[in-house]
Write an enzyme that holds these catalytic residues in place. Structure first.
Site, mmCIF file in Angstrom:
data_model
loop_
_atom_site.group_PDB
_atom_site.id
_atom_site.type_symbol
_atom_site.label_atom_id
_atom_site.label_comp_id
_atom_site.label_asym_id
_atom_site.label_seq_id
_atom_site.Cartn_x
_atom_site.Cartn_y
_atom_site.Cartn_z
ATOM 1 N N HIS A 1 1.520 -8.843 5.009
ATOM 2 C CA HIS A 1 -0.277 -7.528 4.888
ATOM 3 C C HIS A 1 -0.330 -8.476 2.880
ATOM 4 C CE1 HIS A 1 -1.902 -4.080 6.901
ATOM 5 N NE2 HIS A 1 -2.784 -4.911 5.502
ATOM 6 N N ASN B 1 -7.772 -5.623 14.656
ATOM 7 C CA ASN B 1 -7.986 -3.959 14.330
ATOM 8 C C ASN B 1 -9.881 -4.383 14.563
ATOM 9 O OD1 ASN B 1 -5.343 -4.543 13.309
ATOM 10 N ND2 ASN B 1 -6.012 -5.743 11.356
ATOM 11 N N ARG C 1 4.026 0.663 12.936
ATOM 12 C CA ARG C 1 4.025 -0.651 12.336
ATOM 13 C C ARG C 1 4.347 -1.188 10.773
ATOM 14 N NH1 ARG C 1 -1.753 -3.157 11.186
ATOM 15 N NH2 ARG C 1 -1.234 -5.733 11.242
ATOM 16 N N GLN D 1 0.706 -1.444 -0.278
ATOM 17 C CA GLN D 1 0.042 -0.236 0.475
ATOM 18 C C GLN D 1 0.851 1.225 0.201
ATOM 19 O OE1 GLN D 1 -2.665 -1.448 3.325
ATOM 20 N NE2 GLN D 1 -4.011 -0.684 2.052
ATOM 21 N N ASP E 1 2.085 0.503 -8.356
ATOM 22 C CA ASP E 1 3.265 0.062 -8.249
ATOM 23 C C ASP E 1 4.408 1.629 -7.818
ATOM 24 O OD1 ASP E 1 2.914 -2.161 -10.634
ATOM 25 O OD2 ASP E 1 3.335 -0.583 -12.149
ATOM 26 N N TYR F 1 -12.452 -1.691 13.557
ATOM 27 C CA TYR F 1 -12.979 -0.335 12.459
ATOM 28 C C TYR F 1 -14.536 -0.772 12.920
ATOM 29 C CZ TYR F 1 -9.010 -0.301 9.557
ATOM 30 O OH TYR F 1 -7.365 -1.188 9.111
ATOM 31 N N GLU G 1 -4.906 -1.730 14.256
ATOM 32 C CA GLU G 1 -5.627 -0.838 13.114
ATOM 33 C C GLU G 1 -6.961 -0.587 13.694
ATOM 34 O OE1 GLU G 1 -5.679 -2.578 8.695
ATOM 35 O OE2 GLU G 1 -4.517 -3.372 9.006
ATOM 36 N N ASN H 1 -1.417 -10.268 8.529
ATOM 37 C CA ASN H 1 -2.498 -9.788 9.111
ATOM 38 C C ASN H 1 -3.775 -10.266 8.231
ATOM 39 O OD1 ASN H 1 -2.798 -6.815 10.185
ATOM 40 N ND2 ASN H 1 -3.807 -6.659 7.828
ATOM 41 N N GLU H 2 -4.892 -10.042 9.660
ATOM 42 C CA GLU H 2 -6.252 -10.871 9.031
ATOM 43 C C GLU H 2 -6.130 -11.460 7.902
ATOM 44 O OE1 GLU H 2 -8.244 -6.799 7.713
ATOM 45 O OE2 GLU H 2 -7.668 -5.555 9.429
#
Ligand SMILES: *[C@@H]1O[C@H](CO)[C@@H](O)[C@H](O)[C@H]1NC(C)=O
Ligand SMILES: *[C@@H]1O[C@H](CO)[C@@H](O)[C@H](O)[C@H]1NC(C)=O
Ligand SMILES: *[C@@H]1O[C@H](CO)[C@@H](O)[C@H](O)[C@H]1NC(C)=O
Length: 492
Positions: A143, A329, A98, A39, A73, A331, A397, A187-188
């Site tokens: 991730h 995490n 993190r 990301q 990219d 949300y 998160e 992760n997740e």
């Protein structure tokens, strides 16, 4: 100078919130920020990095996979601009960063055959710069960016991938372990398994809604446990760190709290989400409701076996108790309503068979799945603490999406309210939350949403080749919270 005037204005706004805790965070509580390799890094083929499943997914037959037809990219170009990222973290005053390691930057084809020293050096430089500034690296090994070669080998559907993951983990522990106290293996895992292997919306893009996600979760748990045992046996004594797998959970509330059917539906939805990974990690096996329902549905659909893989007794013992800490995490939460059994082709959704909603009163973000219900975090923390007794918890998160505005009052309010819920969980309920890494340090590539949904407390200009970073209101507010350990203008 300007920054301080703004903080003063924010003080006045924030001081009017009666529902926000006016207590101080404990001295031991660690604030931080989070991000993930694909990301933010860019540099997708630089210095020997191999192709991963996101590179592949978005370089071929790309149309329609990402809403703005973008990819990672270049992303935030953190492969080149990591020193500026460290400067921003330092200015925020945080003690945790993190981030994730890109597997194919270290092992270009994913196998231990060839180690790419330039990839190792990139992370060593980042880690050392963080440590020099008093910031602990909190490292995620996976991730969502599997090396493409291993994907062609079957990816997370092939149990042997767990051995490749374990070999990769060992190389990371050897090279970075002396500097690292917190490791997250995966992760997740369910996000990859459901979105990548069942819905086909994330890489590698498989639509295997009948069983892909169950096999993927099985292999992910084996991979995590192998990495944990390697750390435990070969590295823990010298390095003294903690290894955990991250859970993504929300509170699941019965739509009608007085309906026994809605209560049962809410519990089932909780177990078939949060418990799907939490149960094996803490108790060794899938939640019983999952085992029973999927076995019954499989039988009904003429399968001579359950679509949910069965753990051997040996695997149960091997996986049980492999979280030294819990990276959690959070949300959002959901209201859950009972539904009569649907009919149709076998699928994860039919296996769960519930209706979920957000309460209309919960504020909406730019992401259709994300509404704000901070009380849900406190409910969840109490539940997890009681059920799993996980020892140390880090909120790994938590964050809010919008369209990228610099004066991001929605994000500021969300962060403030969720930190308040955490503080109350610590002070009133005795839950051992030791830290918080806000998602996200900066705007980044939001998977299938591309650059259309922004989660950063720092803005990134993706039209500018320099990928200029600019602090938003929420970053200035967070800087002040970190400095004062107080969510309002005054605490007691
Ligand atoms: C390209 O993508 C479309 C839609 O996502 C899919 O139907 C098609 O099979 C894909 N083609 C190849 C060669 O992968
Ligand atoms: C939605 O939230 C409001 C305000 O907190 C509450 O009164 C209401 O009962 C909630 N609705 C449901 C269906 O839970
Ligand atoms: C809480 O977490 C800390 C680490 O921050 C740990 O040292 C301590 O043992 C934990 N306490 C309990 C009761 O688990």
């Amino acid at each position: 100078m300007k920054r301080y005037c703004l903080i003063l204005v924010l003080y006045l706004i924030s001081s009017s919130r009666a529902d926000i805790s006016n207590k101080y965070f404990p001295e031991s509580f660690q604030f931080g920020a989070a991000g993930a390799a694909y990301q933010i890094e860019g540099g997708w083929n630089e210095d020997g990095k191999g192709e991963n499943i996101w590179d592949h997914f978005l370089h071929y037959n790309v149309s329609g996979k990402v809403v703005d037809d973008s990819n990672g990219d270049v992303a935030c170009d953190s492969y080149h601009k990591w020193q500026e990222d460290v400067d921003n973290l330092k200015q925020l005053g945080v003690k945790l960063y993190r981030f994730s390691i890109s597997w194919s930057r270290i092992l270009p084809d994913g196998t231990p055959y060839q180690v790419n020293q330039k990839g190792i050096d990139y992370y060593l430089n980042l880690i050392k710069a963080l440590k020099q500034n008093g910031i602990e690296p909190v490292i995620t090994l996976y991730h969502w960016d599997l090396p493409q070669h291993l994907s062609e080998f079957g990816g997370w559907l092939n149990p042997q991938i767990s051995d490749y993951f374990a070999a990769y983990a060992r190389i990371c522990f050897e090279n970075f372990g002396p500097y690292v106290k917190y490791w997250t293996t995966i992760n997740e895992p369910l996000s990859t398994c459901v979105i990548g292997y069942a819905q086909g919306l994330h890489a590698p893009g498989y639509y295997l809604i009948d069983g892909g996600m169950y096999q993927c979760a099985y292999v992910s748990l084996l991979a995590h446990a192998k990495a944990w045992h390697i750390y435990d046996e070969e590295f823990r004594a010298q390095q003294g760190g903690k290894v955990g797998i991250s859970l993504a959970c929300g509170a699941q509330l019965p739509f009608d709290p007085n309906s026994a059917q809605d209560q049962e539906a809410a519990e089932r939805n909780y177990q078939m989400g949060c418990g799907w990974v939490g149960n094996p990690i803490y108790f060794g096996n899938w939640p019983q409701v999952m085992i029973d329902r999927i076995a019954a549905k499989s039988k009904q659909d003429n399968y001579p076996f359950s679509r949910l893989p069965e753990f051997t007794q040996e695997e149960i013992e091997f996986i049980k108790g492999t979280n030294d800490f819990l990276p959690l995490n959070y949300y959002t939460s959901a209201l859950v309503q009972y539904a009569d059994e649907w009919t149709g082709a076998p699928s994860y959704w039919l296996d769960i068979n519930v209706q979920t909603f957000a309460n209309e009163s919960w504020p909406k973000s730019a992401s259709d799945w994300l509404t704000s219900y901070p009380e849900g975090l406190r409910i969840l923390l109490n539940r997890i603490n009681k059920d799993y007794n996980p020892g140390e918890i880090i909120i790994a998160e938590n964050g809010w999406s919008d369209n990228g505005e610099l004066d991001d009052q929605g994000r500021l309010t969300y962060i403030q309210a969720h930190l308040s819920a955490i503080l109350e969980s610590i002070l009133e309920d005795g839950v051992n939350v030791s830290g918080y890494t806000v998602w996200s340090l900066m705007d980044n590539f939001e998977w299938a949403e591309g650059y259309t949904q922004r989660f950063g407390i720092i803005k990134v200009d993706f039209d500018d080749p320099q990928r200029t970073r600019t602090w938003k209101s929420s970053a200035k507010y967070y800087q002040n919270v970190v400095a004062t350990r107080c969510l309002l203008d005054q605490c007691q």
